[in-house]
Scaffold this active site. Structure first.
Site, PDB file in Angstrom:
ATOM      1  N   SER A   1      30.169   9.434  29.923  1.00  0.00           N
ATOM      2  CA  SER A   1      29.844   9.431  31.416  1.00  0.00           C
ATOM      3  C   SER A   1      28.448   9.245  31.787  1.00  0.00           C
ATOM      4  O   SER A   1      28.108   8.787  32.796  1.00  0.00           O
ATOM      5  CB  SER A   1      30.141  11.109  31.973  1.00  0.00           C
ATOM      6  OG  SER A   1      31.506  11.368  31.682  1.00  0.00           O
TER       7      SER A   1
ATOM      8  N   HIS B   1      25.259  13.328  33.509  1.00  0.00           N
ATOM      9  CA  HIS B   1      25.797  12.510  34.757  1.00  0.00           C
ATOM     10  C   HIS B   1      24.394  12.197  35.748  1.00  0.00           C
ATOM     11  O   HIS B   1      24.147  10.900  36.163  1.00  0.00           O
ATOM     12  CB  HIS B   1      26.691  13.054  35.808  1.00  0.00           C
ATOM     13  CG  HIS B   1      27.772  13.621  35.056  1.00  0.00           C
ATOM     14  ND1 HIS B   1      28.976  13.905  35.903  1.00  0.00           N
ATOM     15  CD2 HIS B   1      28.557  13.136  33.963  1.00  0.00           C
ATOM     16  CE1 HIS B   1      30.163  13.648  35.087  1.00  0.00           C
ATOM     17  NE2 HIS B   1      29.757  13.487  33.855  1.00  0.00           N
TER      18      HIS B   1
END
Length: 211
Positions: A130, A183
């Site tokens: 991610s 993220h």
């Protein structure tokens, strides 16, 4: 030949030539298969562990964890974005710069996660691509902003991009067991790295593949 057919023919050509992105996806799939067959042995040995990193051991986990996924949904979501978005980013910035972007974004995301864990004194293991994937999204931000003058009149690409980024970040904060620090760190790294690549290499983006 209508515009839709032209667009997809162009996309197929991009998919075929974005071999770095393809190799990364295949490697993620292979790692998932090996981990599944071995009963999560790869996750136990190579997941991101902030406590280990801060203790000065097993720094390799900052990299290896980028290629591990908890389940099929986790894998599918990351690889789907890589397949469609990553291929276009590689086409725009080049093969080697894309490789640098992917690894540094993933590494930057994991380091941000380590810093967050240290500040909150919570050391929760994490895995997934991610951070790197958000780095790819960050790259698109720079590509679109830099090449916006070449967008077709009336294009809503900038609006769609803004919504995609906001929804991606929001979904991370509303879902359980998500490393939001990774993220955000990956996204910021992607923006910075692609900006530097664009300026240093004097990149010009036609935006044809994004229309």
């Amino acid at each position: 030949m209508d515009e839709t057919e032209v667009f997809w023919n162009r996309q197929i050509g991009i998919f075929k030539t974005s071999y770095i992105n393809t190799i990364i996806i295949l490697f993620n799939l292979i790692c998932f298969a090996i981990n599944f067959v071995s009963g999560d042995s790869l996750i136990e040995s190579f997941e991101q562990r902030s406590d280990y990193v801060l203790a000065g051991v097993q720094y390799y986990r900052l990299i290896t964890s980028m290629f591990l996924h908890a389940d099929l949904e986790h894998l599918f979501n990351n690889m789907l974005i890589l397949f469609f978005v990553g291929a276009n980013v590689e086409h725009d910035i080049g093969h080697f710069p894309y490789l640098i972007l992917y690894f540094l974004s993933g590494l930057g995301g994991n380091l941000t996660s380590v810093a967050y864990d240290f500040l909150h004194m919570e050391f929760i293991p994490s895995i997934g691509a991610s951070g790197a994937v958000f780095g790819i999204i960050g790259a698109v931000i720079i590509i679109v902003i830099h090449g916006r003058k070449n967008l077709k009149k009336g294009s809503n690409l900038l609006i769609r991009l803004a919504l995609m980024v906001m929804l991606s970040v929001y979904s991370g904060f509303t879902a359980a067991n998500v490393d939001n620090a990774a993220h955000i760190g990956g996204l910021l790294c992607g923006v910075i790295i692609t900006f530097l690549i664009t300026i240093i290499s004097k990149k010009e983006y036609t935006m044809e593949e994004w229309l």
